[in-house]
Design a protein around this motif. Structure first.
Motif, PDB file in Angstrom:
ATOM      1  N   ILE A  36       1.039  -1.251   0.121  1.00  0.00           N
ATOM      2  CA  ILE A  36      -0.073  -0.083  -0.053  1.00  0.00           C
ATOM      3  C   ILE A  36       0.963   1.353   0.024  1.00  0.00           C
ATOM      4  CG2 ILE A  36      -1.927  -1.054   1.167  1.00  0.00           C
ATOM      5  CD1 ILE A  36      -1.249   0.390   3.470  1.00  0.00           C
ATOM      6  N   SER A  53      -6.394   0.482   3.133  1.00  0.00           N
ATOM      7  CA  SER A  53      -5.760  -0.719   2.921  1.00  0.00           C
ATOM      8  C   SER A  53      -5.741  -1.112   1.401  1.00  0.00           C
ATOM      9  CB  SER A  53      -5.852  -1.710   3.701  1.00  0.00           C
ATOM     10  OG  SER A  53      -5.182  -1.495   5.033  1.00  0.00           O
ATOM     11  N   CYS A 159     -14.760  -1.996  10.788  1.00  0.00           N
ATOM     12  CA  CYS A 159     -13.632  -2.571   9.609  1.00  0.00           C
ATOM     13  C   CYS A 159     -13.536  -4.122   9.737  1.00  0.00           C
ATOM     14  CB  CYS A 159     -12.118  -1.712   9.707  1.00  0.00           C
ATOM     15  SG  CYS A 159     -12.509  -0.070   9.534  1.00  0.00           S
ATOM     16  N   ALA A 171      -8.571  -6.451   0.549  1.00  0.00           N
ATOM     17  CA  ALA A 171      -8.232  -7.766   0.517  1.00  0.00           C
ATOM     18  C   ALA A 171      -7.941  -8.345  -0.728  1.00  0.00           C
ATOM     19  CB  ALA A 171      -9.294  -8.534   1.424  1.00  0.00           C
ATOM     20  N   LEU A 188     -12.013 -15.239  10.136  1.00  0.00           N
ATOM     21  CA  LEU A 188     -12.464 -13.743   9.903  1.00  0.00           C
ATOM     22  C   LEU A 188     -12.478 -13.421   8.578  1.00  0.00           C
ATOM     23  CD1 LEU A 188     -13.364 -11.156  11.432  1.00  0.00           C
ATOM     24  CD2 LEU A 188     -10.983 -10.655  11.302  1.00  0.00           C
ATOM     25  N   LYS A 192     -16.300 -12.360   6.551  1.00  0.00           N
ATOM     26  CA  LYS A 192     -16.244 -11.242   5.722  1.00  0.00           C
ATOM     27  C   LYS A 192     -16.453 -11.406   4.487  1.00  0.00           C
ATOM     28  CE  LYS A 192     -14.227  -7.453   6.746  1.00  0.00           C
ATOM     29  NZ  LYS A 192     -13.388  -6.245   6.883  1.00  0.00           N
TER      30      LYS A 192
ATOM     31  N   LEU B  34      -2.093   8.232  10.274  1.00  0.00           N
ATOM     32  CA  LEU B  34      -1.431   8.121   9.239  1.00  0.00           C
ATOM     33  C   LEU B  34      -0.528   6.902   9.630  1.00  0.00           C
ATOM     34  CD1 LEU B  34       0.532   9.051   6.847  1.00  0.00           C
ATOM     35  CD2 LEU B  34       2.036  10.022   8.499  1.00  0.00           C
ATOM     36  N   LYS B  36      -1.817   4.463  11.322  1.00  0.00           N
ATOM     37  CA  LYS B  36      -2.717   3.185  10.924  1.00  0.00           C
ATOM     38  C   LYS B  36      -2.803   3.111   9.332  1.00  0.00           C
ATOM     39  CE  LYS B  36      -6.134   0.473  11.803  1.00  0.00           C
ATOM     40  NZ  LYS B  36      -5.744  -0.842  12.683  1.00  0.00           N
ATOM     41  N   ALA B  37      -3.071   4.166   8.644  1.00  0.00           N
ATOM     42  CA  ALA B  37      -3.217   4.093   7.169  1.00  0.00           C
ATOM     43  C   ALA B  37      -1.975   3.680   6.410  1.00  0.00           C
ATOM     44  CB  ALA B  37      -3.601   5.357   6.746  1.00  0.00           C
ATOM     45  N   ILE B  38      -0.800   3.553   6.973  1.00  0.00           N
ATOM     46  CA  ILE B  38       0.443   3.480   5.875  1.00  0.00           C
ATOM     47  C   ILE B  38       0.890   1.841   6.216  1.00  0.00           C
ATOM     48  CG2 ILE B  38       1.112   5.709   5.607  1.00  0.00           C
ATOM     49  CD1 ILE B  38       3.385   5.080   7.814  1.00  0.00           C
ATOM     50  N   ASN B  39       0.314   1.277   7.277  1.00  0.00           N
ATOM     51  CA  ASN B  39       0.370  -0.251   7.186  1.00  0.00           C
ATOM     52  C   ASN B  39      -0.678  -0.909   6.953  1.00  0.00           C
ATOM     53  OD1 ASN B  39       3.178   0.005   8.645  1.00  0.00           O
ATOM     54  ND2 ASN B  39       1.928   1.245  10.085  1.00  0.00           N
ATOM     55  N   ILE B  40      -0.737  -2.325   6.411  1.00  0.00           N
ATOM     56  CA  ILE B  40      -1.694  -2.927   5.970  1.00  0.00           C
ATOM     57  C   ILE B  40      -2.776  -3.200   7.279  1.00  0.00           C
ATOM     58  CG2 ILE B  40      -2.648  -5.186   4.994  1.00  0.00           C
ATOM     59  CD1 ILE B  40      -0.200  -4.962   3.161  1.00  0.00           C
ATOM     60  N   CYS B  41      -3.926  -2.739   7.120  1.00  0.00           N
ATOM     61  CA  CYS B  41      -4.952  -2.667   8.326  1.00  0.00           C
ATOM     62  C   CYS B  41      -5.506  -4.258   7.989  1.00  0.00           C
ATOM     63  CB  CYS B  41      -6.124  -1.866   8.340  1.00  0.00           C
ATOM     64  SG  CYS B  41      -7.335  -2.021   9.253  1.00  0.00           S
ATOM     65  N   MET B  42      -5.051  -5.033   9.086  1.00  0.00           N
ATOM     66  CA  MET B  42      -5.362  -6.708   9.032  1.00  0.00           C
ATOM     67  C   MET B  42      -6.681  -6.595   9.123  1.00  0.00           C
ATOM     68  SD  MET B  42      -2.564  -8.386   7.984  1.00  0.00           S
ATOM     69  CE  MET B  42      -0.876  -8.017   7.931  1.00  0.00           C
ATOM     70  N   GLU B  43      -7.534  -5.886  10.277  1.00  0.00           N
ATOM     71  CA  GLU B  43      -8.905  -5.891  10.472  1.00  0.00           C
ATOM     72  C   GLU B  43      -9.562  -5.758   9.124  1.00  0.00           C
ATOM     73  OE1 GLU B  43      -6.783  -4.045  12.165  1.00  0.00           O
ATOM     74  OE2 GLU B  43      -6.852  -4.272  14.234  1.00  0.00           O
ATOM     75  N   CYS B  44      -9.282  -4.805   8.313  1.00  0.00           N
ATOM     76  CA  CYS B  44      -9.851  -4.270   7.218  1.00  0.00           C
ATOM     77  C   CYS B  44      -9.853  -5.520   6.152  1.00  0.00           C
ATOM     78  CB  CYS B  44      -9.165  -3.109   6.552  1.00  0.00           C
ATOM     79  SG  CYS B  44      -9.072  -1.640   7.706  1.00  0.00           S
ATOM     80  N   ILE B  45      -8.905  -6.167   5.969  1.00  0.00           N
ATOM     81  CA  ILE B  45      -8.752  -7.399   5.056  1.00  0.00           C
ATOM     82  C   ILE B  45      -8.934  -8.631   5.513  1.00  0.00           C
ATOM     83  CG2 ILE B  45      -6.953  -5.898   3.803  1.00  0.00           C
ATOM     84  CD1 ILE B  45      -4.921  -7.786   4.435  1.00  0.00           C
ATOM     85  N   GLY B  46      -9.557  -8.739   7.034  1.00  0.00           N
ATOM     86  CA  GLY B  46     -10.188 -10.027   7.145  1.00  0.00           C
ATOM     87  C   GLY B  46      -9.240 -10.965   7.612  1.00  0.00           C
ATOM     88  N   LEU B  47      -7.916 -10.288   8.125  1.00  0.00           N
ATOM     89  CA  LEU B  47      -6.991 -11.297   8.797  1.00  0.00           C
ATOM     90  C   LEU B  47      -6.897 -11.167  10.337  1.00  0.00           C
ATOM     91  CD1 LEU B  47      -4.164 -11.229   6.040  1.00  0.00           C
ATOM     92  CD2 LEU B  47      -6.115 -12.835   6.262  1.00  0.00           C
ATOM     93  N   GLY B  48      -7.570 -10.328  10.755  1.00  0.00           N
ATOM     94  CA  GLY B  48      -7.209 -10.038  12.269  1.00  0.00           C
ATOM     95  C   GLY B  48      -7.330  -8.850  12.617  1.00  0.00           C
TER      96      GLY B  48
END
Lengths: 296, 48
Positions: A36, A53, A159, A171, A188, A192, B34, B36-48
């Motif tokens: 990203i 993301s 989220c 994702a 999870l 989703k 910033l 939070k947003a410059i690292n891949i958000c694991m929650e957002c992509i469903g990985l935890g």
């Protein structure tokens, strides 16, 4: 010439949506390399539900940013994101949903696919449309604020458990090229994915079910629809209450009665079909504004 | 002038929004966003 103007009027929203989504997610290298954008532009929120993301995202999602600040140890309120939402809401209202949201664009495109019989409302629509306010209060505010880990930090509940934009924009493109992320898939992700597929399937049947029933951002912007600069007004002297506006509206809003319903995403179709041009944007109406206007 | 009059509430709220954004920036909220947003958000992509 008239046909050309009509064509432009009919398609301008789609082109604005595509252009805005492309520009705000314009970090092409991210898509190619499975990573990203890490620039300072991400301090700034984008108006729509645009996951930060997403490999191409040049800005931040306001809902994600809101939860990130609330969940941080030192802050229990966010002036920055609240101010951003108030500013955008006061100027645009749900115009953002109709014109500037990438997940709204996806739903618009899916809705164009022919399906058995399109429905304007799902069964239970009257109650379901309040669900987005429950999502807003519970998943975006209360849970990130109150359920804390040992370090005193909250999680982005919306989220993590609901947001389909994160799955589509974040994702899927990341997992397509990033093998190390693929190795970490679990329950999870399955949850989703099921939710995303359910929403996308419903989108074939009814117009924008996510915006209508679940989106916390739409819930916030909708509160501003009555007073926002980009609001509608109906000229009571011209309006014949023929109902063509409501018939053309995919949300089934009686525009002649409530032109500024909190559900209206300002797609403009009612304006285009009105046979007597009684519906106008209040900020553009200027001198044409007469008494007997309806602006609820 | 007419525009200001007809959109008084919206413009006041928009101004209040800008003030809040400035306050938020001043107390370092944008740094958290910033980070939070410059690292891949694991929650957002469903990985935890």
């Amino acid at each position: 010439m008239v046909d050309k103007i009509r064509w432009i009027k009919k398609h301008i929203r789609l082109w604005v949506q595509i252009l805005f989504a492309a520009v705000s997610n314009g970090y092409v290298r991210g898509f190619l390399e499975g990573r990203i954008y890490r620039g300072k532009g991400k301090m700034i929120c984008l108006p729509g539900l645009n996951c930060y993301s997403c490999p191409g995202a040049l800005g931040s999602c306001p809902v994600g940013a809101f939860q990130a600040v609330l969940g941080a140890r030192n802050f229990k309120v966010t002036f920055y994101v609240t101010g951003f939402l108030i500013f955008v809401g006061a100027v645009f209202g749900r115009f953002v949903c109709g014109w500037l949201c990438p997940f709204g664009l996806l739903q618009d495109l899916l809705y164009k696919i022919p399906f058995i019989k399109k429905r304007k409302r799902l069964p239970g629509d009257f109650w379901l449309k309040y669900l987005k306010y429950v999502v807003l209060v519970l998943f975006v505010i209360v849970l990130p604020l109150t359920v804390l880990d040992v370090a005193g930090q909250g999680q982005p509940w919306f989220c993590k458990y609901i947001c389909p934009s994160g799955m589509v924009m974040g994702a899927l493109p990341l997992l397509a090229v990033n093998t190390s992320l693929r190795a970490a898939l679990g329950w999870l992700f399955t949850w989703k994915m099921v939710l995303l597929l359910l929403i996308l399937l419903l989108t074939l049947w009814t117009y924008r079910p996510f915006c209508r029933y679940l989106c916390p951002l739409g819930a916030v912007y909708g509160l501003f629809n009555r007073i926002s600069v980009f609001r509608y007004q109906v000229d009571g002297e011209k309006c014949t209450k023929c109902g063509q506006c409501q018939t053309s509206c995919d949300f089934d809003i009686a525009v002649y009665e409530t032109p500024n319903s909190s559900e209206c995403i300002r797609c403009g179709r009612c304006k285009n079909v009105c046979p007597v041009s009684a519906i106008s944007m209040a900020c553009k109406a200027g001198e044409k504004k007469e008494k007997n206007t309806v602006s609820l | 002038m007419r525009f200001l009059k007809e959109n008084r509430a919206a413009l006041l709220l928009a101004a209040a929004g800008v003030v809040l954004m400035v306050l938020g920036t001043g107390r370092g909220e944008t740094e958290i966003i910033l980070r939070k947003a410059i690292n891949i958000c694991m929650e957002c992509i469903g990985l935890g």
